[in-house]
Motif scaffolding. Structure first.
Motif, PDB file in Angstrom:
ATOM      1  N   ASN A 132      -6.283  -1.125  -0.182  1.00 27.67           N
ATOM      2  CA  ASN A 132      -7.466  -0.915   0.187  1.00 27.67           C
ATOM      3  C   ASN A 132      -8.222  -2.025  -0.033  1.00 27.67           C
ATOM      4  O   ASN A 132      -8.300  -3.118   0.241  1.00 27.67           O
ATOM      5  CB  ASN A 132      -8.275   0.466  -0.061  1.00 27.67           C
ATOM      6  N   ASN A 529      -8.211  -1.449   6.980  1.00 34.01           N
ATOM      7  CA  ASN A 529      -8.431  -0.368   6.744  1.00 34.01           C
ATOM      8  C   ASN A 529      -9.915   0.583   6.388  1.00 34.01           C
ATOM      9  O   ASN A 529     -10.667   0.471   7.204  1.00 34.01           O
ATOM     10  CB  ASN A 529      -8.119  -0.607   4.696  1.00 34.01           C
ATOM     11  N   ASN A 530      -9.978   2.042   5.766  1.00 32.12           N
ATOM     12  CA  ASN A 530     -10.396   2.940   5.754  1.00 32.12           C
ATOM     13  C   ASN A 530     -10.780   3.151   7.647  1.00 32.12           C
ATOM     14  O   ASN A 530     -11.989   3.786   7.635  1.00 32.12           O
ATOM     15  CB  ASN A 530     -12.615   2.480   5.759  1.00 32.12           C
ATOM     16  N   VAL A 537      -9.111  -6.120   3.676  1.00 32.11           N
ATOM     17  CA  VAL A 537      -9.432  -5.948   2.819  1.00 32.11           C
ATOM     18  C   VAL A 537     -10.023  -6.891   2.283  1.00 32.11           C
ATOM     19  O   VAL A 537     -10.692  -6.456   0.627  1.00 32.11           O
ATOM     20  CB  VAL A 537      -7.728  -6.551   1.656  1.00 32.11           C
ATOM     21  N   ASN A 557       3.063  -2.345   2.902  1.00 31.88           N
ATOM     22  CA  ASN A 557       1.910  -2.354   1.907  1.00 31.88           C
ATOM     23  C   ASN A 557       2.988  -3.628   0.986  1.00 31.88           C
ATOM     24  O   ASN A 557       2.306  -2.428   0.084  1.00 31.88           O
ATOM     25  CB  ASN A 557       1.529  -0.732   1.966  1.00 31.88           C
TER      26      ASN A 557
END
Length: 622
Positions: A132, A529-530, A537, A557
């Motif tokens: 993340n 992400n998010n 990142v 990942n």
């Protein structure tokens, strides 16, 4: 190490504030047809006349100088005749007054390294987790950045019930060597607002520390358990299932080299002034709800509150009560500096209630040499007192910089969530809160400010909201009926003075003539992400010249990809990491809803001759 006030050869004045002693950050990328692109840092301590020679060592043969004359106008080089299928080691040497200085740390390309536009960082991602947010700091004091990465499992928003996976922090060298793992444990919930972390050299010993909120059962980087390893403070009831609304909370400082816990203090503010175990009624009285939604909203940053050394600021709450607590980490001791509390009854503090964003920013907005915290629609002065509150309320995006270079000082571009808000998108003076211009719109969810159109001075501004169609200049005038399709991150990438657009796994260029975007780079094997926030990142000036790198995670990942621009640029500039405000914006980038970096000066098409912010004259002294 951090340098403070040293006098460097060829420099008339050096920053009086502590800054990182960085190496050259040399990066090399293999390209097709036997070419290798190199770029490196110009440091704030380099004399203005510094030039560079570039060297290459092939296999075990002696190093060969590739530059006939020192490079004086750039900090990049294209080796157009690199031997294929050979181990190559590159380094650069600064040249001042005809004399060569110390060689940089070499950058090695293996004989079997394939042409690619990124540097690969292999990961040891725990099962069920995904990389993340990240941050960088010099964890071991060697002048090179290491990466601290939040590995996230199953998470929940504060408004949602449900069990989550415990957050994990890992530290990596940029070649993928795992340095340590910190497991925050079951008593810290996973989610965008629960576990902000700070990576920064807080005590000036040359090595960055890691700071974050912890609780019972956390395990540090050397395997020691913090607090009660058997404690399980997770709620088991329906509306609050999985939330942690009871039990002790700590602020912990971790050693950057080892991940070992160095010190801890009670996290402030507590959930309730009188207890760590508030009843639902007590929570509602203090925070406005009885299930932990508003109470467990955390932010964090670093600020030079005395103008010389960094302090840590940990925060709680912004929808209603807002509390900021400043700490110093000095000589192995964590000491409380001040607390600002919107609800403590101090005269005027009530005006700061409900003004916070999902993010914050830091900069010297009143030109006194000390940093203030822009806490959404309000600002907290370096001494822990309120500087001003605009009263405009909560928002999701925030930009602090010299957005309008013709207006004195710094400006804040902010957006606000509220039905029929008269100032849904606005620009205000960072020093006073005075609104310079605004546009009404209900519940604005996204906003961006960056220089993307050379025809207009200053940054362009745009937002996602009804009635906010088109693109606006820094004075609030609509200059185009079209605007970028993304309203997210920016990145200095292609080497001109305009900023490029960064969204999801794509970097694109805004073409102001026809209001269209051109994709400059896209990696289908990487993901952002998010969720809908679609952030990388990290995006920062991590390596190479003054331009920014983008760090994305691969879809499986198992690795991160650090993209480095290999576009030749005619512009030479000191690394952005040596601008104080920019460096602090990298430190808080992982906090809440991630926001792009911003320097403390105007960096755009009409940038005046470089004058670092630490040489700006002060307009107010105490």
């Amino acid at each position: 190490m951090l340098c403070a006030g040293a006098v460097f050869p060829g420099n008339a004045a050096a920053p009086h504030w502590q800054f990182e002693k960085l190496d050259r950050g040399l990066a090399a990328l293999r390209q097709d047809s036997g070419r290798v692109f190199l770029s490196w840092r110009l440091l704030i301590t380099d004399p203005a006349e510094t030039a560079f020679h570039v060297y290459r060592q092939t296999g075990k043969a002696p190093a060969k100088r590739l530059t006939a004359e020192p490079l004086r106008d750039r900090t990049w080089f294209l080796d157009a005749h690199a031997p294929p299928d050979a181990r190559l080691a590159y380094f650069v040497r600064p040249v001042v007054a005809g004399r060569e200085g110390r060689a940089s740390r070499p950058f090695v390309l293996g004989a079997d390294s394939a042409p690619r536009p990124y540097l690969r960082i292999p990961l040891q991602t725990p099962e069920g987790y995904a990389p993340n947010d990240g941050s960088v700091g010099d964890l071991d004091g060697d002048g090179a950045y290491e990466l601290v990465l939040h590995q996230a499992g199953r998470g929940r928003d504060n408004s949602q019930a449900g069990l989550t996976d415990p957050p994990i922090l890992q530290a990596y060298e940029l070649d993928g060597a795992l340095l340590w793992t910190i497991r925050l444990g079951r008593n810290i919930r996973e989610g965008a607002h629960y576990a902000p972390f700070i990576v920064y050299d807080l005590d000036g010993d040359g090595r960055a520390e890691v700071a974050c909120r912890t609780a019972d059962g956390a395990r540090d980087g050397v395997g020691r358990v913090l607090g009660d390893p058997k404690a399980d403070w997770r709620s088991r009831s329906g509306r609050t299932l999985g939330k942690i609304l009871r039990g002790p909370e700590y602020l912990t400082i971790f050693d950057g080299r080892t991940g070992a816990a160095l010190a801890a203090a009670r996290y402030l503010p507590r959930r309730h002034p009188d207890t760590d175990d508030p009843t639902p009624e007590q929570m509602k009285a203090v925070w406005g709800d009885d299930y932990g939604n508003r109470m467990d909203r955390f932010l964090a940053c670093v600020a030079y509150l005395d103008g010389r050394r960094p302090s840590l600021v940990m925060c709680r709450g912004y929808y209603t009560r807002a509390v900021l607590v400043a700490w110093n980490w000095r000589d192995g001791r964590l000491t409380h500096l001040w607390t600002f509390d919107s609800d403590d009854g101090a005269p005027g503090n009530r005006a700061y209630r409900g003004q916070g964003n999902h993010n914050l920013s830091v900069g010297d907005v009143d030109s006194d040499g000390r940093d203030e915290i822009i806490y959404g629609a309000c600002a907290i002065d370096d001494d822990g007192r309120g500087l001003y509150s605009t009263g405009l309320g909560h928002g999701d995006a925030l930009h602090l910089s010299d957005i309008d270079p013709d207006h004195p000082g710094l400006e804040v571009f902010d957006i606000h969530e509220r039905p029929s808000h008269p100032h849904g998108m606005e620009l205000h003076e960072a020093a006073t809160g005075k609104i310079l211009w605004s546009r009404p719109s209900p519940d604005v969810g996204r906003g961006a400010a960056m220089d993307i159109d050379p025809r207009h001075p200053g940054y362009e501004c745009w937002a996602a909201g009804r009635g906010l169609e088109g693109l606006f200049n820094c004075r609030g005038k609509q200059i185009s009926r079209r605007k970028p399709r993304s309203c997210n991150f920016g990145v200095w990438w292609d080497g001109d003075r305009l900023r490029e657009l960064l969204d999801r796994n794509r970097i694109s260029k805004w073409h102001w003539e026809d209001g269209a975007e051109e994709t400059l780079l896209e990696d289908p094997d990487c993901v952002s992400n998010n969720g809908s926030k679609a952030t990388p990142v990290l995006c920062a000036d991590i390596l190479g010249d003054w331009r920014e790198e983008v760090l994305w995670r691969a879809r499986d990942n198992r690795e991160l990809r650090l993209y480095v621009s290999a576009i030749p640029t005619p512009r030479r500039r000191v690394t952005l990491m040596h601008d104080r405000q920019y460096r602090l914006s990298v430190a808080w980038q992982n906090v809440g809803y991630n926001q792009p970096t911003q320097p403390g000066f105007y960096l755009g098409v009409r940038t005046r001759p470089a004058r670092p912010t630490w040489l700006q004259p002060n307009t107010r002294r105490r």
